[in-house]
Design a protein around this motif. Sequence first.
Motif, short mmCIF file in Angstrom:
data_model
loop_
_atom_site.label_atom_id
_atom_site.label_comp_id
_atom_site.label_asym_id
_atom_site.label_seq_id
_atom_site.Cartn_x
_atom_site.Cartn_y
_atom_site.Cartn_z
N MET A 1 0.81 -1.19 0.00
CA MET A 1 0.00 0.00 0.00
C MET A 1 0.86 1.26 0.00
O MET A 1 0.57 2.21 -0.70
CB MET A 1 -0.93 -0.04 1.21
CG MET A 1 -1.98 1.02 1.19
SD MET A 1 -3.07 0.84 -0.19
CE MET A 1 -4.61 0.71 0.58
N LEU A 2 1.92 1.26 0.81
CA LEU A 2 2.82 2.41 0.88
C LEU A 2 3.56 2.60 -0.44
O LEU A 2 3.74 3.73 -0.89
CB LEU A 2 3.79 2.21 2.04
CG LEU A 2 4.77 3.35 2.31
CD1 LEU A 2 3.99 4.61 2.69
CD2 LEU A 2 5.71 2.98 3.42
N LYS A 3 3.96 1.49 -1.07
CA LYS A 3 4.65 1.58 -2.35
C LYS A 3 3.72 2.15 -3.43
O LYS A 3 4.15 2.92 -4.28
CB LYS A 3 5.16 0.20 -2.78
CG LYS A 3 6.31 -0.30 -1.97
CD LYS A 3 6.78 -1.64 -2.50
CE LYS A 3 7.91 -2.17 -1.63
NZ LYS A 3 8.39 -3.46 -2.12
N LYS A 4 2.45 1.77 -3.39
CA LYS A 4 1.49 2.23 -4.37
C LYS A 4 1.28 3.74 -4.24
O LYS A 4 1.25 4.48 -5.23
CB LYS A 4 0.18 1.49 -4.20
CG LYS A 4 -0.82 1.76 -5.28
CD LYS A 4 -2.05 0.88 -5.11
CE LYS A 4 -3.03 1.10 -6.25
NZ LYS A 4 -4.22 0.28 -6.10
N LYS A 5 1.16 4.25 -3.01
CA LYS A 5 1.00 5.69 -2.78
C LYS A 5 2.26 6.45 -3.21
O LYS A 5 2.17 7.55 -3.78
CB LYS A 5 0.69 5.96 -1.32
CG LYS A 5 -0.70 5.57 -0.91
CD LYS A 5 -0.96 5.96 0.53
CE LYS A 5 -2.36 5.55 0.94
NZ LYS A 5 -2.66 5.93 2.33
N LEU A 6 3.41 5.87 -2.93
CA LEU A 6 4.67 6.50 -3.33
C LEU A 6 4.78 6.59 -4.84
O LEU A 6 5.16 7.64 -5.38
CB LEU A 6 5.85 5.71 -2.75
CG LEU A 6 7.24 6.24 -3.10
CD1 LEU A 6 7.45 7.62 -2.46
CD2 LEU A 6 8.31 5.27 -2.63
N LEU A 7 4.42 5.52 -5.54
CA LEU A 7 4.48 5.53 -7.00
C LEU A 7 3.48 6.52 -7.59
O LEU A 7 3.80 7.25 -8.54
CB LEU A 7 4.22 4.12 -7.55
CG LEU A 7 5.34 3.11 -7.35
CD1 LEU A 7 4.91 1.73 -7.84
CD2 LEU A 7 6.59 3.56 -8.09
N ILE A 8 2.29 6.59 -7.03
CA ILE A 8 1.29 7.53 -7.53
C ILE A 8 1.76 8.97 -7.31
O ILE A 8 1.63 9.83 -8.18
CB ILE A 8 -0.08 7.27 -6.86
CG1 ILE A 8 -0.65 5.95 -7.38
CG2 ILE A 8 -1.05 8.41 -7.14
CD1 ILE A 8 -1.94 5.53 -6.70
N SER A 9 2.33 9.24 -6.15
CA SER A 9 2.81 10.60 -5.89
C SER A 9 3.99 10.95 -6.80
O SER A 9 4.10 12.09 -7.27
CB SER A 9 3.20 10.77 -4.42
OG SER A 9 4.30 9.94 -4.10
N LEU A 10 4.86 9.99 -7.08
CA LEU A 10 5.97 10.25 -8.01
C LEU A 10 5.46 10.52 -9.43
O LEU A 10 5.98 11.38 -10.14
CB LEU A 10 6.96 9.09 -8.01
CG LEU A 10 7.83 8.94 -6.76
CD1 LEU A 10 8.67 7.67 -6.85
CD2 LEU A 10 8.71 10.15 -6.59
#
Length: 91
Positions: A1-10
Amino acid sequence: MLKKKLLISLVIIQGILIVIGIITIIFGVFYKMSNHNNSSKSVNKNIDLSNIYLINENLYQQKLVDDNKIIFQIIDIESNKILKEIIFEKN
């Protein structure tokens, strides 16, 4: 979940930077076009050869006399652009 939010923000940050880059390029092109139009003052076509003085191999000076003004122009030989202009007004 944290990786998905990080990728979306990037991806969002990358998109914003791309939009800023495109806007910067557009403003740069318009600035260059407007600057080119202002700096391309053409030299007077009716030149009196007695009022032209060679400064060096790249520049010459032209003297123009109007009604109330004396204008000295320093002009580049290759591009025929006015580099410097000095105006004296008669009293």
